[in-house]
Scaffold this motif. Structure first.
Motif, short mmCIF file in Angstrom:
data_model
loop_
_atom_site.label_atom_id
_atom_site.label_comp_id
_atom_site.label_asym_id
_atom_site.label_seq_id
_atom_site.Cartn_x
_atom_site.Cartn_y
_atom_site.Cartn_z
N ARG A 65 -3.40 -4.15 -1.63
CA ARG A 65 -3.64 -2.86 -2.29
C ARG A 65 -2.42 -2.35 -3.04
NH1 ARG A 65 -4.35 1.07 1.26
NH2 ARG A 65 -3.89 -0.12 3.13
N LEU A 66 -1.49 -3.24 -3.34
CA LEU A 66 -0.26 -2.85 -4.03
C LEU A 66 -0.10 -3.61 -5.33
CD1 LEU A 66 2.51 -1.35 -4.01
CD2 LEU A 66 3.44 -3.39 -2.90
N THR A 67 0.24 -2.87 -6.38
CA THR A 67 0.59 -3.45 -7.67
C THR A 67 1.95 -2.90 -8.07
OG1 THR A 67 -1.73 -3.50 -8.33
CG2 THR A 67 -0.10 -3.67 -10.10
N PRO A 114 -3.62 10.19 6.92
CA PRO A 114 -5.07 10.29 7.11
C PRO A 114 -5.80 10.62 5.80
CG PRO A 114 -3.92 11.44 8.87
CD PRO A 114 -2.88 11.05 7.84
N GLY A 115 -6.87 9.89 5.58
CA GLY A 115 -7.67 10.08 4.38
C GLY A 115 -7.28 9.14 3.25
N TYR A 116 -6.16 8.46 3.38
CA TYR A 116 -5.67 7.57 2.33
C TYR A 116 -5.55 6.11 2.81
CZ TYR A 116 -4.65 11.89 -0.07
OH TYR A 116 -4.76 13.10 -0.67
N GLU A 117 -6.23 5.78 3.88
CA GLU A 117 -6.11 4.45 4.47
C GLU A 117 -6.54 3.32 3.53
OE1 GLU A 117 -6.68 7.47 7.70
OE2 GLU A 117 -7.77 7.01 5.86
N ASP A 118 -7.41 3.61 2.58
CA ASP A 118 -7.90 2.58 1.66
C ASP A 118 -7.34 2.74 0.24
OD1 ASP A 118 -9.50 1.38 3.64
OD2 ASP A 118 -11.10 2.84 3.29
N ALA A 119 -6.34 3.59 0.09
CA ALA A 119 -5.79 3.86 -1.24
C ALA A 119 -5.13 2.62 -1.83
CB ALA A 119 -4.77 4.99 -1.17
N HIS A 120 -5.35 2.43 -3.11
CA HIS A 120 -4.66 1.40 -3.87
C HIS A 120 -3.42 2.06 -4.49
CE1 HIS A 120 -7.70 -1.83 -3.80
NE2 HIS A 120 -8.45 -0.82 -3.43
N HIS A 161 -5.92 6.24 -12.33
CA HIS A 161 -5.26 6.75 -11.14
C HIS A 161 -5.76 8.16 -10.84
CE1 HIS A 161 -2.56 3.39 -12.02
NE2 HIS A 161 -2.36 3.39 -10.71
N ASP A 162 -5.89 8.45 -9.56
CA ASP A 162 -6.37 9.76 -9.12
C ASP A 162 -5.24 10.74 -8.82
OD1 ASP A 162 -9.25 8.99 -8.90
OD2 ASP A 162 -8.41 7.57 -7.46
N ALA A 163 -4.06 10.21 -8.57
CA ALA A 163 -2.92 11.05 -8.22
C ALA A 163 -1.62 10.35 -8.61
CB ALA A 163 -2.91 11.33 -6.72
N VAL A 164 -0.58 11.16 -8.79
CA VAL A 164 0.76 10.65 -9.08
C VAL A 164 1.72 11.28 -8.08
CG1 VAL A 164 2.63 10.58 -10.77
CG2 VAL A 164 0.26 10.43 -11.54
N VAL A 165 2.55 10.43 -7.48
CA VAL A 165 3.63 10.91 -6.62
C VAL A 165 4.92 10.45 -7.29
CG1 VAL A 165 4.63 10.88 -4.31
CG2 VAL A 165 2.14 10.70 -4.59
N HIS A 166 5.77 11.42 -7.62
CA HIS A 166 6.92 11.16 -8.50
C HIS A 166 8.24 11.14 -7.71
CE1 HIS A 166 9.41 11.13 -12.00
NE2 HIS A 166 9.68 12.41 -12.01
N MET A 187 -9.53 5.58 -4.06
CA MET A 187 -8.42 6.39 -4.50
C MET A 187 -7.33 5.45 -5.01
SD MET A 187 -6.38 9.41 -4.39
CE MET A 187 -7.59 10.48 -3.73
N ARG A 188 -6.81 5.76 -6.19
CA ARG A 188 -5.68 5.02 -6.76
C ARG A 188 -4.53 5.99 -6.97
NH1 ARG A 188 -6.83 1.96 -11.88
NH2 ARG A 188 -4.79 1.08 -11.37
#
Length: 116
Positions: free
Chosen positions: A54-56, A26-32, A75-80, A1-2
């Motif tokens: 895991r941060l850019t 939970p569920g996002y522990e490996d998210a980039h 990217h799979d999602a955007v948080v604005h 997940m990105r």
């Protein structure tokens, strides 16, 4: 997940980014995480863990459509969170608030549609 986080170096956005990278959702522990931030008065590099694997960080403006179209693919999602937030500054520079808070949101949405 990105996940792309706009305004991720600001007060609220950086809390979200740090919690996400620490496994707090939970569920996002490996998210980039890609943070897009203009790094103005509201955003600060020191607010985010820049050495995290895991941060850019992309320094840029949420109103920059060509940049958004370059950064968004993959990217799979955007948080604005990108926004002008200091109300006292809005009295002296209202147009900048409208540009970022309204125009930036519209530009981000347009880029999301264009890049799928």
């Amino acid at each position: 997940m990105r996940i792309l986080v706009t305004g991720g170096a600001g007060f609220i956005g950086s809390h979200y980014v740090r919690t996400l990278l620490a496994g707090g959702y939970p569920g996002y522990e490996d998210a980039h995480v890609t943070v897009l931030d203009k790094l103005t008065y509201a955003g600060n590099r020191d607010n985010i863990p820049l050495g995290h694997p895991r941060l850019t960080l992309v320094e840029g403006d949420v109103c920059d459509l060509p940049l958004l179209r370059e950064v968004l693919p993959g990217h799979d999602a955007v948080v604005h969170f990108a926004a002008e937030s200091h109300v006292d500054r809005s009295l002296a520079a209202a147009a900048e608030f409208v540009r970022t808070n309204v125009g930036g949101t519209q530009t981000l949405l347009e880029a999301c549609v264009a890049t799928g």
